[in-house]
Design a protein around this motif. Structure first.
Motif, mmCIF file in Angstrom:
data_model
loop_
_atom_site.group_PDB
_atom_site.id
_atom_site.type_symbol
_atom_site.label_atom_id
_atom_site.label_comp_id
_atom_site.label_asym_id
_atom_site.label_seq_id
_atom_site.Cartn_x
_atom_site.Cartn_y
_atom_site.Cartn_z
ATOM 1 N N ALA A 171 0.832 -1.205 0.000
ATOM 2 C CA ALA A 171 0.000 0.000 0.000
ATOM 3 C C ALA A 171 0.870 1.260 0.000
ATOM 4 C CB ALA A 171 -0.917 -0.005 1.214
ATOM 5 N N THR A 172 1.930 1.260 0.797
ATOM 6 C CA THR A 172 2.847 2.394 0.831
ATOM 7 C C THR A 172 3.485 2.597 -0.534
ATOM 8 O OG1 THR A 172 3.344 1.596 3.040
ATOM 9 C CG2 THR A 172 4.686 3.417 2.219
ATOM 10 N N ILE A 179 2.288 1.756 -3.451
ATOM 11 C CA ILE A 179 1.331 2.281 -4.428
ATOM 12 C C ILE A 179 1.107 3.769 -4.189
ATOM 13 C CG2 ILE A 179 -1.025 2.138 -5.327
ATOM 14 C CD1 ILE A 179 -1.090 -0.763 -4.289
ATOM 15 N N ALA A 180 0.956 4.102 -2.930
ATOM 16 C CA ALA A 180 0.597 5.463 -2.582
ATOM 17 C C ALA A 180 1.689 6.461 -2.961
ATOM 18 C CB ALA A 180 0.300 5.550 -1.083
ATOM 19 N N ALA A 223 2.446 10.367 0.110
ATOM 20 C CA ALA A 223 1.141 10.019 0.670
ATOM 21 C C ALA A 223 1.143 10.114 2.190
ATOM 22 C CB ALA A 223 0.754 8.624 0.253
ATOM 23 N N GLU A 234 -3.700 8.434 5.996
ATOM 24 C CA GLU A 234 -5.080 8.137 5.625
ATOM 25 C C GLU A 234 -5.186 7.644 4.200
ATOM 26 O OE1 GLU A 234 -7.329 11.701 6.577
ATOM 27 O OE2 GLU A 234 -6.240 11.615 8.502
ATOM 28 N N GLN A 235 -4.376 8.264 3.324
ATOM 29 C CA GLN A 235 -4.404 7.845 1.928
ATOM 30 C C GLN A 235 -3.957 6.394 1.798
ATOM 31 O OE1 GLN A 235 -1.926 11.061 0.663
ATOM 32 N NE2 GLN A 235 -3.538 11.877 -0.690
ATOM 33 N N ILE A 236 -2.885 6.103 2.533
ATOM 34 C CA ILE A 236 -2.364 4.735 2.485
ATOM 35 C C ILE A 236 -3.416 3.754 2.971
ATOM 36 C CG2 ILE A 236 -0.635 3.156 3.456
ATOM 37 C CD1 ILE A 236 1.283 5.548 3.502
ATOM 38 N N ILE A 273 -5.999 3.231 0.334
ATOM 39 C CA ILE A 273 -5.499 2.340 -0.724
ATOM 40 C C ILE A 273 -5.512 0.896 -0.248
ATOM 41 C CG2 ILE A 273 -3.398 1.675 -1.958
ATOM 42 C CD1 ILE A 273 -2.867 4.719 -2.270
ATOM 43 N N ARG A 274 -5.104 0.743 1.016
ATOM 44 C CA ARG A 274 -5.064 -0.614 1.580
ATOM 45 C C ARG A 274 -6.447 -1.247 1.528
ATOM 46 N NH1 ARG A 274 -1.879 0.001 6.375
ATOM 47 N NH2 ARG A 274 -0.073 -0.444 5.077
ATOM 48 N N GLN A 277 -8.955 -0.270 -0.399
ATOM 49 C CA GLN A 277 -9.399 -0.355 -1.788
ATOM 50 C C GLN A 277 -8.867 -1.609 -2.470
ATOM 51 O OE1 GLN A 277 -7.951 2.940 -4.110
ATOM 52 N NE2 GLN A 277 -8.421 1.890 -6.023
ATOM 53 N N HIS A 278 -7.606 -1.933 -2.200
ATOM 54 C CA HIS A 278 -6.981 -3.112 -2.824
ATOM 55 C C HIS A 278 -7.188 -4.378 -2.016
ATOM 56 C CE1 HIS A 278 -4.781 -1.206 -6.189
ATOM 57 N NE2 HIS A 278 -4.858 -0.128 -5.415
#
Lengths: 537, 304
Positions: free
Chosen positions: B34-35, B37-38, B42, B45-47, B50-51, B53-54
């Motif tokens: 996740a890190t 991708i972000a 990032a 919260e964004q991470i 993403i976590r 979401q995926h």
């Protein structure tokens, strides 16, 4: 007597420079007569196989034809080119070989290999070839011929493979059959059957046979004429009866004298000496798994085997291949672990030892192996080979080396042998080194696994005499594994006959030969080649 | 034979399962996805988003099952870098690498087997030595250097073949030769040794004793036995060529799987890397399976 079909005259084959003698075969003259078997006998290196290869045009490239001629059907075979040879081979002159396993192509069906004989000479249609292959398989006595032609060599037993080879050789009704030690690799009972088959077919088809062998027993069973070769020279030839009964050449007499007799020498039973090796209820089962998920195939290699062996006594374990005799030997020295049963060395339970004490105690039971070429490390000197064991067990190196030289003397080798490597010695000498190596450990028990099987008869006789002498002098107990009943008769005090993993009969040698009780023992004794001639030699 | 084939296929499937687990786990061990991708800027919260979401917040075993199920349907998710699906990316590059590999293998076998047979037939003659020299050269030369040399000679000086790219069949000639030459020596030597052994075997002597023509002895009795170990080696070499074409693809600017793998590793494009590893591994498993089955077909002793 009918006209000879092949006349070999003054054949001389030159060895490459640097060989131990200039000629493999020198000034050799022989006749092959239709309907008769000529046995060419000799020890290894006598040139007997080379004379067979000269007759089939299959001489190794290193050998050069230096003179003479081979007359056959109006031609001199030695002058044929490769194309003319191809016409002749298989069709007029066929050959069978010693190793029926390796002489057949492992990836081709038996029937195809027989049918190929016709294909090689552009005979018959595909369908006819297949039919003939089945008919030939039937003629040589292969079971279920229709099915067996569809099998591969590894699915057949040794005897069946040799039958297939014979079927192949006979396919085109050749005038001459050349057989190079065709039964040497077979068990005695199988050997007897194959010899009978060759004899029958040869008479039915009026073939001339050149039969190469080292075994006078086989000669006595099958030969019409005999030619004895020594170092490439013909020393004697004549009708089989005459040569076997009243040999003229000194060499022939010596060879015949070296053949172990089937009449065992009288031996005092050994009952008072302490038991050196005691084996009880020994069992070993092999489960060969066919692949990761296959059903395991279970073979009981050794079942409930037991015997006592006293100091100064030789016990023979005899049997055919697969009878479990070698497995028993391996179990006795714990090269493999038994499933059940005990092996005792004197009062010591050998089977109960842990790894460390096993290493110490193993000294007391030593093995002499079959192949004197493969069982000695070629990169170590004879002294290193002999002294290596004792040094590993803590004997000071100086002392071990001195002892190695004494042992060389004991087994009849000069002290100078110590510095040399195994490749400097002949088979018989190597076997002596192997014996010295085993003795260096000062064992209580010697296990000899087919220790003289790879040796020529004259050398074999010497090694047997040496073993007998050592046993007497050192009071060693010996477990002697052999497939050869003549050898067993010569050296064993008692014999245990093994069949399918069991000891079916165990008795004093003399009694066993005089009055075999078990039917299997009787069939083994009946199959020994040259049984009749044994009494006269 | 059928039983053997079934058992062998079962083994192949279990190997494939193991490989899939390994490639899945390895990727998760290589850092927080996740890190990655972000991106570096990032915030937490964004991470986390993403976590979620995926699906990276689920237990590992669930993630694996979901991933494996999709992989079975050739769905490897989206690339982190490109807008396309991973499957499309890989599928686009695959033909180039496969073509290169097949031609290279053909080059290697077509040179190595005849050369090995010839060398065995003319043992210890100049021909044998020449064959040995050719094979030693193949093993000693780095493939990128050999590739560049080929470009210099045939593209720059002689102008016979294009320098780079993968537009026409001509583009594949040089890279395939460069790659194939690398795989050739081992096959050549194995063929030579096998032939030497077989030619001195008893059954070839038997075939001669039958009066069989030399050509038939060579093909039916000698080559057929000598080639059995070569098949297994060829399968392994082919696998190496597919995985190892990365250097050659770079030298000749071929847009193949090797290039894609190299770029994706540099970009932390995990789904792509994972898919390539898995696809190559599966091809490798299929190849060894095919080689084993072919061997069993050729050698009845193996069919038990």
């Amino acid at each position: 007597m009918s006209e000879p079909v092949v006349q070999i005259r003054n054949l001389t084959l030159a060895l490459p420079a640097g060989a131990d003698r200039p000629h493999a075969v020198e000034d050799l003259s022989l006749d092959l007569v239709p309907g008769k078997i000529l046995c060419v006998v000799g020890e290894s290196g006598s040139g007997k196989s080379m004379s067979a290869y000269a007759l089939t045009g299959l001489l190794p490239r290193a050998l050069r034809i230096a003179g003479g001629e081979i007359r056959f059907e109006g031609r001199d075979l030695l002058r044929l080119d490769e194309r003319a040879w191809r016409e002749l081979r298989g069709r007029r002159i066929a050959m069978i070989f010693q190793e029926p396993m390796t002489a057949l192509n492992p990836v081709m069906r038996i029937g195809d290999q027989i049918a190929e004989m016709f294909e090689a000479h552009d005979l018959l249609t595909q369908k006819e070839r297949r039919e003939r292959a089945v008919a030939l398989a039937r003629e040589v006595g292969l079971p279920t011929p229709e099915q067996i032609v569809r099998s591969y060599p590894h699915q057949l037993s040794g005897g069946q493979r040799q039958r297939a080879m014979i079927a192949m050789a006979l396919a085109l009704e050749p005038a001459i059959l050349v057989a190079d030690e065709p039964t040497t690799a077979l068990d005695v009972t199988t050997q007897a059957q194959i010899l009978k088959l060759i004899r029958d077919l040869q008479q039915r088809r009026n073939m001339a046979v050149l039969f190469i062998t080292h075994d006078f027993g086989v000669v006595a069973d099958i030969a019409d004429h005999v030619a004895v070769l020594q170092r490439g020279r013909l020393v004697e030839s004549g009708p089989a009866e005459a040569v076997l009964r009243s040999p003229q050449a000194a060499y022939t007499r010596a060879l015949l004298a070296a053949v172990p007799s089937l009449t065992p020498p009288p031996r005092e039973p050994i009952t008072a000496a302490p038991v050196a090796l005691s084996v009880a209820n020994l069992a070993k089962t092999y489960a060969t798994r066919t692949g990761l998920f296959g059903k395991p195939r279970v073979v009981a290699a050794v079942r409930e085997v037991g015997f006592d062996l006293r100091r100064g006594e030789t016990l023979g374990l005899v049997g055919e291949s697969g009878s479990g005799k070698s497995t028993t030997a391996r179990l006795a020295i714990r090269l493999i672990e038994p499933d059940r049963g005990t092996v005792r060395l004197g009062s010591l339970d050998f089977t109960a030892l842990g790894p460390t004490s096993l290493r110490d105690e193993r000294r007391r039971i030593q093995m002499i192996f079959q192949d004197p070429f493969a069982s000695l490390n070629p990169r170590r000197t004879v002294e290193q080979i002999i002294a290596g064991g004792p040094i590993a067990h803590g004997t000071p190196a100086r002392q071990a080396r001195a002892r190695a030289r004494e042992l060389l003397d004991l087994v009849g080798l000069p002290p100078s042998a110590a510095e040399r490597y195994p490749n400097a010695f002949s088979g018989g000498q190597r076997q002596r080194i192997g014996i010295a190596r085993a003795l260096a450990m000062e064992p209580d028990v010697l296990v000899a696994d087919e220790a003289v099987s790879a040796l020529d008869v004259s050398v074999q006789a010497q090694v047997l005499a040496l073993l007998e002498d050592l046993k007497q002098r050192l009071g060693i107990a010996m477990l002697f594994i052999t497939h050869d009943l003549r050898v067993a008769a010569t050296i064993c005090d008692r014999i245990a006959v093994m069949h399918r993993g069991e000891i079916v009969e165990m008795n004093r040698t003399e009694a066993l030969f005089r009055a075999p009780e078990h039917p299997y023992t009787r069939s083994l004794l009946a199959a020994v080649p040259g049984a009749l001639f044994a009494g006269t030699a | 034979m059928l039983a053997f084939a079934l058992r062998r296929i079962l083994v192949a499937v279990s190997v494939a399962l193991t490989v899939s687990v390994a490639s899945f786990v390895l990727l998760h061990l290589s850092g927080d996805i996740a890190t990655a991708i972000a991106g570096p800027e990032a915030i937490g919260e964004q991470i986390a988003a993403i976590r979620a979401q995926h699906g990276l917040d689920r237990p590992l075993i669930v993630q694996y099952a979901a991933w494996a199920w999709r992989a079975l349907h050739l769905d490897f998710g989206r690339s982190f870098y490109f807008p396309e699906h991973v499957t499309d990316l890989v599928a686009a590059r695959m033909p180039v690498t496969l073509t290169l590999g097949v031609i290279a293998l053909a080059v290697a076998l077509l040179v190595a087997i005849p050369l090995g047979v010839l060398a065995a037939f003319h043992r210890d003659t100049w021909l044998d030595r020449a064959a040995l020299a050719v094979s030693v050269l193949g093993q000693a030369m780095p493939s990128f250097w050999f590739g560049l040399t080929l470009i210099l000679i045939f593209s720059v000086n002689l102008r016979w073949l294009p320098v780079s790219g993968n537009a026409t069949w001509k583009h594949f000639v040089l890279p395939a030769v460069a790659l194939g030459y690398y795989a050739m020596p081992a096959v050549m030597r194995l063929t030579r040794n096998g032939m030497l052994e077989v030619l001195s075997s008893d059954y070839v002597r038997t075939a001669r004793a039958k009066g069989l023509a030399p050509r038939k002895i060579l093909v039916r009795h000698a080559l057929r036995n000598a080639v059995i170990p070569v098949i297994a080696l060829a399968a392994v070499q082919f696998g190496f060529m597919l995985g190892g074409s990365i250097v050659i693809e770079a030298v000749f600017s071929l847009q193949g799987l090797g290039q894609l793998a190299w770029e994706s590793i540099a970009r932390n494009d995990f789904p792509v890397v994972q898919a390539i590893v898995l696809v190559l591994a599966m091809i490798y498993i299929a190849l060894t399976l095919a080689a084993d089955l072919l061997n069993a077909l050729l050698d009845p002793r193996l069919r038990t």
